[in-house]
Design a protein around this motif. Sequence first.
Motif, PDB file in Angstrom:
ATOM      1  N   VAL A   1      -9.294  -5.407   2.546  1.00 42.70           N
ATOM      2  CA  VAL A   1      -8.844  -4.589   3.659  1.00 42.70           C
ATOM      3  C   VAL A   1      -8.076  -3.374   3.150  1.00 42.70           C
ATOM      4  CG1 VAL A   1      -7.391  -4.625   5.713  1.00 42.70           C
ATOM      5  CG2 VAL A   1      -8.786  -6.586   5.152  1.00 42.70           C
TER       6      VAL A   1
ATOM      7  N   GLY B   1      -6.055 -13.065  15.334  1.00 39.89           N
ATOM      8  CA  GLY B   1      -5.796 -11.738  15.884  1.00 39.89           C
ATOM      9  C   GLY B   1      -7.033 -10.855  15.883  1.00 39.89           C
ATOM     10  N   LEU B   2      -7.950 -11.102  14.955  1.00 40.93           N
ATOM     11  CA  LEU B   2      -9.174 -10.291  14.857  1.00 40.93           C
ATOM     12  C   LEU B   2     -10.239 -10.709  15.858  1.00 40.93           C
ATOM     13  CD1 LEU B   2      -9.574 -10.048  10.982  1.00 40.93           C
ATOM     14  CD2 LEU B   2      -8.950  -8.212  12.528  1.00 40.93           C
ATOM     15  N   VAL B   3     -10.083 -11.868  16.499  1.00 44.35           N
ATOM     16  CA  VAL B   3     -11.090 -12.302  17.478  1.00 44.35           C
ATOM     17  C   VAL B   3     -10.509 -12.445  18.875  1.00 44.35           C
ATOM     18  CG1 VAL B   3     -12.604 -13.466  15.836  1.00 44.35           C
ATOM     19  CG2 VAL B   3     -10.728 -14.735  16.852  1.00 44.35           C
ATOM     20  N   GLY B   4      -9.329 -11.848  19.092  1.00 44.10           N
ATOM     21  CA  GLY B   4      -8.786 -11.837  20.444  1.00 44.10           C
ATOM     22  C   GLY B   4      -7.708 -12.866  20.687  1.00 44.10           C
TER      23      GLY B   4
ATOM     24  N   LEU C   1      -0.880  -3.007  10.294  1.00 39.13           N
ATOM     25  CA  LEU C   1      -1.598  -2.477   9.141  1.00 39.13           C
ATOM     26  C   LEU C   1      -2.534  -1.351   9.558  1.00 39.13           C
ATOM     27  CD1 LEU C   1      -2.256  -2.696   6.136  1.00 39.13           C
ATOM     28  CD2 LEU C   1      -4.038  -4.312   6.727  1.00 39.13           C
ATOM     29  N   ALA C   2      -3.274  -1.588  10.651  1.00 40.12           N
ATOM     30  CA  ALA C   2      -4.284  -0.620  11.063  1.00 40.12           C
ATOM     31  C   ALA C   2      -3.651   0.700  11.476  1.00 40.12           C
ATOM     32  CB  ALA C   2      -5.109  -1.185  12.216  1.00 40.12           C
ATOM     33  N   ARG C   3      -2.472   0.648  12.097  1.00 37.27           N
ATOM     34  CA  ARG C   3      -1.857   1.884  12.581  1.00 37.27           C
ATOM     35  C   ARG C   3      -0.798   2.401  11.620  1.00 37.27           C
ATOM     36  NH1 ARG C   3      -0.145  -0.638  17.871  1.00 37.27           N
ATOM     37  NH2 ARG C   3      -2.090  -1.218  18.884  1.00 37.27           N
ATOM     38  N   GLY C   4      -0.638   1.723  10.491  1.00 36.02           N
ATOM     39  CA  GLY C   4       0.371   2.169   9.536  1.00 36.02           C
ATOM     40  C   GLY C   4       1.781   2.040  10.069  1.00 36.02           C
TER      41      GLY C   4
ATOM     42  N   TYR D   1      -2.293 -10.523  16.264  1.00 33.51           N
ATOM     43  CA  TYR D   1      -2.748  -9.187  16.622  1.00 33.51           C
ATOM     44  C   TYR D   1      -1.756  -8.132  16.160  1.00 33.51           C
ATOM     45  CZ  TYR D   1      -3.912  -5.174  19.475  1.00 33.51           C
ATOM     46  OH  TYR D   1      -4.227  -3.900  19.888  1.00 33.51           O
TER      47      TYR D   1
ATOM     48  N   VAL E   1       0.840  -1.207   0.000  1.00 28.43           N
ATOM     49  CA  VAL E   1       0.000   0.000   0.000  1.00 28.43           C
ATOM     50  C   VAL E   1       0.868   1.247   0.000  1.00 28.43           C
ATOM     51  CG1 VAL E   1      -1.545   1.364   1.432  1.00 28.43           C
ATOM     52  CG2 VAL E   1      -2.031  -1.025   1.031  1.00 28.43           C
ATOM     53  N   LEU E   2       1.951   1.212   0.771  1.00 27.96           N
ATOM     54  CA  LEU E   2       2.835   2.382   0.824  1.00 27.96           C
ATOM     55  C   LEU E   2       3.359   2.711  -0.564  1.00 27.96           C
ATOM     56  CD1 LEU E   2       4.990   1.998   4.026  1.00 27.96           C
ATOM     57  CD2 LEU E   2       3.472   3.867   3.419  1.00 27.96           C
TER      58      LEU E   2
ATOM     59  N   VAL F   1      -2.085  -7.413  12.446  1.00 32.03           N
ATOM     60  CA  VAL F   1      -3.282  -6.610  12.203  1.00 32.03           C
ATOM     61  C   VAL F   1      -3.051  -5.174  12.663  1.00 32.03           C
ATOM     62  CG1 VAL F   1      -5.715  -6.342  12.756  1.00 32.03           C
ATOM     63  CG2 VAL F   1      -4.777  -8.614  12.423  1.00 32.03           C
ATOM     64  N   ALA F   2      -2.451  -5.030  13.839  1.00 30.45           N
ATOM     65  CA  ALA F   2      -2.205  -3.701  14.395  1.00 30.45           C
ATOM     66  C   ALA F   2      -1.252  -2.915  13.502  1.00 30.45           C
ATOM     67  CB  ALA F   2      -1.645  -3.814  15.808  1.00 30.45           C
TER      68      ALA F   2
END
Lengths: 319, 649
Positions: free
Chosen positions: B282, B597-600, B612-615, B606, B198-199, B609-610
Amino acid sequence: MRVRITTAVVAGVSSLALLTGCGAADMTKQASPFANAQGAKTVTLSVQSWVGAQANVAVAQYLLEHELGYRVDTVQVDEIPAWDALSQGRVDAILEDWGHPEQEQRYVKDKKTIVAGGDLGVTGHIGWFVPTYFAEQHPDVTDWKNLDKYADQMRTAESGGKGQLMDGSPSYVTNDKALVNNLDLNYQVVFAGSEAAQITQIKQFAKEKKPFLTYWYSPQWLFEKVPMTEVKLPAYKEGCDADPEKVACAYPHTPLQKYLNADFSKNGGAAAALLKKFKWTTEDQNEVSLMIADQKLTPEEAAKKWVDSHESTWKAWLS
Amino acid sequence: MATVTAAAPRTALPGLLKRPGVRKLLLLALAAAILVPLANARWASGTWPDALTVDVSEPLTKASDWIVDNRDSHPLFLYFFGHISNAVVISVRAVYLVLLAAGWAGVTAAASLIAWRVAGWRLAAGTGVAFLACGLLGMWVPTMQTLALMVVAVLASAVVGMLLGLAAGLSERMDRMLRPVLDTMQVLPAYAYLLPVVLVFGLGVPAAVLATVVYAAPPMARLTALGLRGADKEVLEAVQSLGTTARQRLLTARIPLARGELLLGLNQTIMMALSMAVIASVIGAGGLGDRVYQALASVDVGAALAAGIPIVLLAVVLDRVTGAAGERLGEEPRPGGRALWLYALGGAVAVAVAGRLAGRLDWPDAWTLNFAEPVNRAVDWMTDHLYSGVPVIGGTADWAAHFTTWILDPLRDGLQWLPWWSVLLIVATLAWLIGTWRTALTAVLAMAAIGVLGVWGPSLDTLSQVLAAVAVTLVLGFATGVAAARSDRVERMLRPVLDVFQTMPQFVYLIPVVALFGVGRAPAAAAAVVYALPAVVRITTQGLRQVDPAALESARSLGATPLQQLRQVQLPLARPALLLAVNQGVVLVLAVVIIGGLVGGGALGYEVVAGLARGELATGLVAGAAIVCLGLMLDRVTQPTERRAKKGA
């Protein structure tokens, strides 16, 4: 052989260059291949993973399509990647931003590829919540100083002997780990990993009337289904959350913001004008959110219902 | 007495030493006796010592900042990445416009007619029904978007894969160099490289297509290389004796001879590309994946399923059609085949034109079924009645809690309590016993790399989850596999269920899994079991069925009961297949760590996922690399050497 390979490479590269027009490719001017498919003007809006954001987009989309004749594409992305997409023009607008000072500095102030689009009209607030049925039985649980008393009841298999403080998606703003540490609480932060998982778990707890403690935020439609009461944390003061390691205070109240791609803001015509004027209340947003998330209406049906009954509100955005 | 005891070891020891396993263990014990005290004296700590870690977050963050700051101006982007990105956008758009112009009737007709020519009328009917079902579910436009994306991604993957496969098939050195690269491409969780892609390319379709190529090209490359290597030596010699050049041999003999492998490679590539359709959403790829993802945000299982079913249908149709094409390869072309193709083409064009003239290009809104609501009601009913308070056996929430406290917790705490060098020692022992010193070395280095990257603790947490989920998968998978091997009826009934399990995007069952098992590591394990089970069941069934009938018959004639036949004949003879099932189970369970990671599930999933979500490039890439290392280690520990040599590709 070596010579032949070199010729082939040269031929390949030059034909590629010829094909693509030899010039520089502007990475900031690339819309989605699905946009403008049948000769329509398209606006691309970013949707974040919470339902409030879906509600904003649904209503904006409905008005853009039915009042102004645009086609609207929506893309679901996390917040930080959405800023990046906005800067590149892959997305035209973010309608609900919860505050990202670093991104604001980089894109709005330094690179000037994004411009502020004004208030959304909704104020957001993050906090710790317990279900109201539990708070009514034990009124003192709503002060953080008494939380340790209830740690036993909040325990789950995941929290390892301590009480469970449930957090949601990693993309949401949170200081909870530092807070638990600095307030010296007998709790363990358990990340549900996604908002969907967190909502599902909260609903299951509520069905059984079990006590729980969760990171949550308003405005949120789930309050209508599972009434929750906020736990008072040490009061928020300007700058008390400056050092992420040392935070020991509540979360602020944030007037939510809109952001537009700079080019789109200038040349986006009626669509950009509408999105800049878009401003509604928390109640409006919740009304739409609840229709989407709980009554399972499609975002479009929900938006239509709201638009039909709130003409005076949105007429002002079109003028 | 004394002489006897003295004599016994003298004869027994050489006897024991002849067994390679014992020799390996002794050597390892010797090495450990020297190295462990040294390591312990210098870095005495339970977890991986800080002194031996390298912090890569700063350079990675700098790299990511550089990209963002230079993306709109640097020549590298303007003259290279920008053109790639444009080419992708233009091609996807072209395919999409063609699909829209053909209209729903035209697309359905064309798809069925192609299926008819390639695979017979039965599959043609199935294809038609599948496409109509996509429309009925109200998913026509998203299905076309996904299809457009898939066409371009599969073509690109096939071309890239074939080029890599050609290189590997023709040169031994390239083959050795490419193998670890292909391994990494497949094991690296897609989530981990979404952010770098993505970057560079920006959010949306170009990034999605390129991420898909990274994931889907390896099987094509492997099978191309395998096909080229496997070409019949005698045929090649015959061709060579005709005085052909190397290139002529390649084009006229080796590639045509490898047709079967090439087609199988294409089939695999299509399947892998489709499984990326949802993950790519996503990063804003649009289409069906985006619908699944958006439905997830409003916790709407019904809507997610409505978008998930077209993905399953597309996958099943494409799998069956390409599979049937492969089976027909050997057959003589029937007379008049070309004319039939022309009829098929003409038919498709006629339907498309008719649809256009009738003004019926878009799927009519009135023809959609609202099936989200009944699905949601069913899910609610299920979770209401199974979650807790079921008499005698307890609710699913109780099981999940027991599974967590009785199995996952002790396993995780045990692994994390072990001193770091002892973990390395255990890995070395297991890998060496089942393989050679090379596999052992790879496994140990992979494990050590995890420590060096500074994610020792979370990696062992993830490892404990993987081990527990694999154990459950194997118990269920072997049991089901045995049942399916004994009865054709059971196997026939299982087949569609396994298909759905395997192709249904994991995002669709995320909510039901949490609703049943609560947030935490237990639902993560459940999701992994659902995903990995089909492969284990299939391999077990096939392995048991291939057991020599003569061996089984003789056992039966000796009066063995069915259970004895299974235990003493079938299972031992099917051992290689069962080992492969274990290996596949491990690999597939590891592939779902992110979904965990998406369900705990926490830990590495996790973090990816984190990231990607926080860049945060560093968080995601480091955790992703650790998952690759875990995968490499587990693969080496579970895969015997003979098969590795035989697998070749």
